[in-house]
Write a protein that holds these residues in place. Structure first.
Motif, PDB file in Angstrom:
ATOM      1  N   ILE A 116      82.427 -18.071  21.826  1.00 33.27           N
ATOM      2  CA  ILE A 116      83.536 -17.365  21.195  1.00 33.27           C
ATOM      3  C   ILE A 116      84.614 -18.312  20.692  1.00 33.27           C
ATOM      4  N   LEU A 117      84.767 -19.450  21.324  1.00 33.42           N
ATOM      5  CA  LEU A 117      85.833 -20.364  20.925  1.00 33.42           C
ATOM      6  C   LEU A 117      85.768 -20.739  19.443  1.00 33.42           C
ATOM      7  N   PRO A 118      84.604 -21.148  18.921  1.00 32.03           N
ATOM      8  CA  PRO A 118      84.553 -21.436  17.489  1.00 32.03           C
ATOM      9  C   PRO A 118      84.920 -20.214  16.646  1.00 32.03           C
ATOM     10  N   PHE A 119      84.560 -19.050  17.131  1.00 33.42           N
ATOM     11  CA  PHE A 119      84.859 -17.832  16.393  1.00 33.42           C
ATOM     12  C   PHE A 119      86.356 -17.653  16.191  1.00 33.42           C
ATOM     13  N   TRP A 120      87.141 -18.026  17.187  1.00 33.99           N
ATOM     14  CA  TRP A 120      88.580 -17.878  17.077  1.00 33.99           C
ATOM     15  C   TRP A 120      89.237 -19.044  16.326  1.00 33.99           C
ATOM     16  N   THR A 121      88.504 -20.129  16.151  1.00 37.77           N
ATOM     17  CA  THR A 121      89.076 -21.273  15.445  1.00 37.77           C
ATOM     18  C   THR A 121      89.023 -21.020  13.950  1.00 37.77           C
ATOM     19  N   SER A 122      89.995 -21.599  13.252  1.00 34.37           N
ATOM     20  CA  SER A 122      90.108 -21.346  11.825  1.00 34.37           C
ATOM     21  C   SER A 122      88.820 -21.663  11.072  1.00 34.37           C
ATOM     22  N   PHE A 123      88.376 -20.698  10.342  1.00 32.46           N
ATOM     23  CA  PHE A 123      87.196 -20.746   9.494  1.00 32.46           C
ATOM     24  C   PHE A 123      87.299 -21.909   8.503  1.00 32.46           C
ATOM     25  N   LEU A 124      88.438 -22.009   7.905  1.00 33.96           N
ATOM     26  CA  LEU A 124      88.679 -23.013   6.882  1.00 33.96           C
ATOM     27  C   LEU A 124      88.507 -24.421   7.445  1.00 33.96           C
TER      28      LEU A 124
END
Lengths: 293, 375, 271
Positions: A116-124
């Motif tokens: 989940i951590l990458p999911f919450w990190t900015s996409f950009l």
């Protein structure tokens, strides 16, 4: 009275800020470009009335879309890229989800957190990270050159390959989570029963696990395919001029060419294309919900 | 226990607290309550008893205000309660799942209803303390529901529902989640509290033992209708139908044809080649009318020899024996295949009794032991 | 099965390496002395210093934060209302349209949502700025919030509300005093989700912002189009750091709460 307000407030908000804009897009897709602010014609003039307005509308823009190679190629290319990327994400994500589902109980919360951590990190930012890796002077090439695997830097950035890598990377959590959820819910004793009846490990996996995790696979695929179809950031940053994706085309039509009516027409057609997978997805979710009752 | 002189339902002048007048409740095609009329009086501990789907929960929810009658009128203290919403009724409910607010302490749970009445802080404190003393949970006041046991949660639910001193307390299967020992203790506690507070209790249950223990009157229901409404002993000793006789406790049913004999006696022919049975009955039967004789197993005596002066005696073979420690139930197969249950206390050890499996025995009972039922 | 096969262990390791190595590289090279992001020249924190002096970035960050807080709060309120309507309101006229509008933005490509909203604002003559971005973000975020909250409402024990009514609450009081406190975790996650979506949004903000209102994603995007830059690496590291701290603390808090609850239940069972 209270109930009325409860329904009316969000309803009104969505009508004004969601539905009405769509109607406007539709209307403008039927209008002509103009050197004006706003750059389209006709504008709705209360004085002249509805009929005069409607007479000026035409399908010129839609016809234009079919005539100019760029557009229908872009649609096809988007469909092709989205399908391939979805399959790649499935191939990459399934083993991870499977491994998570087989992991000891104590690890699960941590593993979930790690997904989940990458999911919450900015996409950009995550897409940007790959720019540094895939460029000609990027880290990947550095390592490959340094270990002697290649002699010349590979051109990966600004090609479709980079786009695929970028999509798989950013959408991986969207595939892992539903597949993991389906696998987790699966009854482990079914595999044991299959082996008891004579299946090898591989057969049990193919004949039992995969079919039972189908709902998760389907959900994951839709959750990747539908947004990727209209994706803009990844093709823009990682793709090249040869990467044709409809999201990018729409953006450029709008901001660079300032041709709002054509941009609107592109949007309308994209929506029409999306209706099919969206309806299929909805049906699948409903069937799932009913099966679980 | 309710004192034996408490019987407002027999007083023609008594005004009921609750009155159902021809109440029907339909959910779409399904009729949950069918033209039901019932009076419940103040200070009663009234039980609605029946299997799932019989409508008892629907009746209770109509009293609480969560359902409205499709037809008919429900009156509380003489007033039609249909227009009154649940938060304005002098009725409180104890939920089957207890429905304790998980985010509030025991103290706040009990105080919840009092706070809605805008009572003063002092009044609320006094009343909550009183309720905690009543259910003996003073030490647990600051705990949250997940920090106390199931039995304690049940007591909190009870205290919360009594805090506002409602005219009527509804209890939805209150003892279902408790284990047997706790259930028995709590049954007596409930009866105590009911008498002490003088509240009218209406309890909904499918457990007939529970209903029989706590209630002043029991209403046996089936498919939205009242089968019989009477005190527990009347229900047990004089059920008005095979359904009620069978629902409550154990019973033997023998089918036959009745022929009037003497003042209030009947001869019952029940099987070819077997001597007829005799029974006394207040209900009138015509000659040859089909009837059912219902006899409780404890009223059937079992002996190795034919008893000399029994009004009814039949011979059979011991098919099975259920040994329950304090009682034994003998399953005796008669000549025509009917199985009759006879229950005796184990005053002698089983090994020292004069009959056992496969033995031929005699079953006997008096003319007044059983009840003759038409349907 | 407690023992993990080597295949599974390898999958997990490779998988998480794939997910995390790019981010780690970003972080490492944000401390790179050299401007050439891909050549390591020594440890330095100078890019962080430069970042904090870059007014354009700081302003953009401030705008982004403002927009995120306003839109997520508004979206949470509207989304919770929508969830209540979907789960509790039963049949009413126009219900199909309503649920269609709630679920549609979840699958709509952002370019289309952005485009349509901009056309609306122009059509009604609304000047683009912070408020228009807030309106846009609220609209699509409320749909995510309503999905999160409605899935919680569906499993909510209605007998708790009935108990509240039975004890004298009006419907609104029952919601305020009983339902809301109990579904609060879902509402809060809805808020966090809306906040993150707003913070991270590039496409819709690009369409609906105005000259005075540049958000951080817009700034980052225009900088990044020109190529890789160490300042962006520094910014990325800060953002990753914040998210990591947030996710880990949330994880720890929920784990703690679970442990405490188990302990309480065991103590209760023992009497």
């Amino acid at each position: 009275m209270r109930r009325f307000l409860l329904i009316a407030i969000p309803y009104a908000w969505l009508l004004v800020l969601f539905l009405v804009p769509f109607v406007i897009v539709l209307k403008i897709s039927l209008s002509d470009a103009a050197i004006a602010r706003p750059p389209y014609f006709p504008q709705f003039d209360w004085a002249e009335g509805v009929m005069a307005f409607v007479r000026e509308l035409d399908f010129e823009n839609f016809i234009f879309l079919t005539q100019d190679d760029l557009y229908w190629k872009a649609y096809l290319s988007s469909l092709r890229i989205a399908t391939t990327a979805t399959l790649l994400t499935l191939v990459a994500g399934y083993p991870i989800a499977y491994a998570m589902a087989r992991a000891p109980e104590e690890w699960r919360p941590t593993l979930m957190m790690l997904v989940i951590l990458p999911f919450w990190t900015s996409f950009l930012i995550r897409v940007y990270a790959w720019m540094g890796i895939l460029s000609n002077e990027g880290y990947l090439n550095q390592i490959l050159l340094w270990t002697g695997i290649i002699n010349e830097p590979l051109t990966i950035l600004n090609t479709n390959t980079a786009v695929y890598i970028g999509i798989v990377y950013t959408y991986l959590p969207f595939m892992i989570l539903p597949v993991y959820s389906a696998l987790d819910r699966m009854d482990g004793s079914l595999i044991e029963a299959a082996e008891d009846l004579g299946c090898s490990r591989a057969q049990a996996f193919w004949l039992v696990t995969i079919p039972l995790s189908r709902p998760g696979i389907i959900a994951g695929c839709f959750l990747v395919f539908i947004p990727v179809l209209g994706e803009f950031v990844i093709p823009s940053l990682l793709g090249g001029s040869g990467t044709l994706m409809i999201g990018k085309v729409l953006w450029e039509e709008f901001f660079s060419n300032r041709d709002w009516p054509v941009a609107s027409a592109v949007a309308v057609v994209l929506l029409l294309i999306l209706v099919v997978p969206i309806v299929l997805f909805q049906r699948n979710q409903q069937k799932q919900a009913e099966a679980e009752k | 226990m309710q004192s034996s002189t408490f019987a407002p339902w027999e007083d023609p002048n008594a005004k009921p607290l609750i009155r159902f007048k021809n109440v029907t409740k339909r959910f779409g095609e399904f009729t949950a309550i069918d033209n039901l009329t019932l009076d419940i009086f103040e200070r009663e501990f009234f039980a609605l008893l029946g299997p799932s789907g019989c409508g008892k929960t629907t009746m209770m929810r109509m009293l609480a205000g969560f359902e409205t009658a499709t037809e008919g009128v429900i009156e509380l203290a003489g007033q039609d309660i249909a227009p009154v919403p649940p938060n304005k009724r002098a009725v409180n409910m104890m939920f089957q799942s207890y429905a304790l607010f998980p985010h509030l302490s025991v103290w706040d749970n009990i105080a919840f209803g009092l706070r809605r009445d805008r009572k003063s802080k002092a009044e609320i404190e006094a009343r909550v303390e009183e309720m905690l003393r009543l259910v003996r949970l003073e030490k647990f006041a600051q705990r949250k529901p997940h920090q106390i046991s199931g039995g304690q949660r049940q007591r909190v639910a009870l205290a919360r529902s009594l805090a506002k001193a409602p005219k009527l307390l509804l209890l939805d299967e209150p003892l279902g989640a408790l284990d047997k020992k706790l259930r028995q203790d709590t049954q007596f506690e409930l009866m105590d509290i009911q008498e002490k507070t003088g509240t009218t209790f209406v309890i909904v249950t499918h457990d007939q033992e529970e209903a029989m223990t706590v209630a002043s009157r029991v209403a046996v229901m089936d498919q939205g209708q009242l089968m019989q409404v009477a005190t527990p002993d009347r229900i047990y000793e004089t059920p008005n139908s095979v359904y009620v006789a069978d629902f409550i406790g154990d019973v033997n049913i023998i089918e036959g044809r009745a022929t009037p004999e003497g003042e209030d006696g009947y001869r019952i022919d029940w099987a070819e080649g077997q001597p007829a049975l005799t029974a006394k009955s207040a209900t009138r039967f015509d000659k040859g009318q089909k009837c059912h004789l219902a006899i409780r197993p404890e009223k059937v005596a079992i002996s190795a020899e034919r008893p000399a002066d029994a009004a009814n005696a039949v011979q059979g073979r011991v098919h099975d024996i259920a040994y329950l420690g304090n009682l034994s139930t003998y399953y005796v197969e008669l000549a025509d295949g009917t199985i009759i249950k006879a229950q005796t206390s184990n005053t002698r050890r089983i090994s020292r009794r004069s009959f056992t499996w496969e033995d031929t025995v005699w079953l006997s009972w008096t003319a007044t032991a059983g009840v003759l039922l038409a349907n | 099965m407690n023992r993990m096969s080597w295949f599974n262990t390898v999958s997990l390791t490779l998988g998480f390496a794939f997910l995390y190595i790019p981010m780690l590289i970003l972080i490492v090279y944000s401390f790179n002395e050299s401007k050439l992001v891909t050549v390591w020249a020594g440890f330095s924190t100078k890019w962080y210093g430069e970042l904090f002096q870059n007014d354009a970035f700081l302003n953009a960050a401030w705008v982004t934060l403002k927009v995120a807080v306003m839109s997520s709060t508004l979206a949470t309120i509207l989304g919770t209302m929508a969830a209540l309507v979907l789960v509790r309101a039963g049949r009413f006229m126009g219900r199909t349209l309503f649920s269609g509008m709630i679920y549609a933005p979840l699958v709509m490509p952002e370019v289309i949502t952005g485009l349509s909203l901009l056309l609306l604002f122009i059509g009604i003559g609304l000047d683009r700025g912070v408020m228009t971005i807030v309106l846009a973000h609220t609209t699509f975020a409320m749909c995510y919030v309503s999905v999160v909250v409605s899935s919680r409402l569906v499993t909510f024990d209605r007998s708790l509300e009935e108990a509240a009514l039975d004890l004298g609450c009006s419907a609104a009081e029952a919601f305020r005093l009983v339902t809301l406190p109990i579904i609060a975790p879902a509402v809060i996650s809805g808020w966090l989700l809306a906040f993150t979506l707003s913070l991270d949004d590039l496409v819709i903000a690009s369409f609906t912002s105005g000259p005075a209102a540049t958000t951080l994603p817009i700034k980052i995007f225009s900088a990044v189009r020109l190529g890789v830059s160490p300042e962006i690496n520094a910014l990325s590291t800060i953002m990753i750091g914040i998210v990591t701290v947030g996710v880990i603390s949330a994880s720890l808090i929920s784990k703690q709460a679970l442990v405490r609850q188990k302990r309480d239940e065991q103590a209760a069972a023992r009497g």
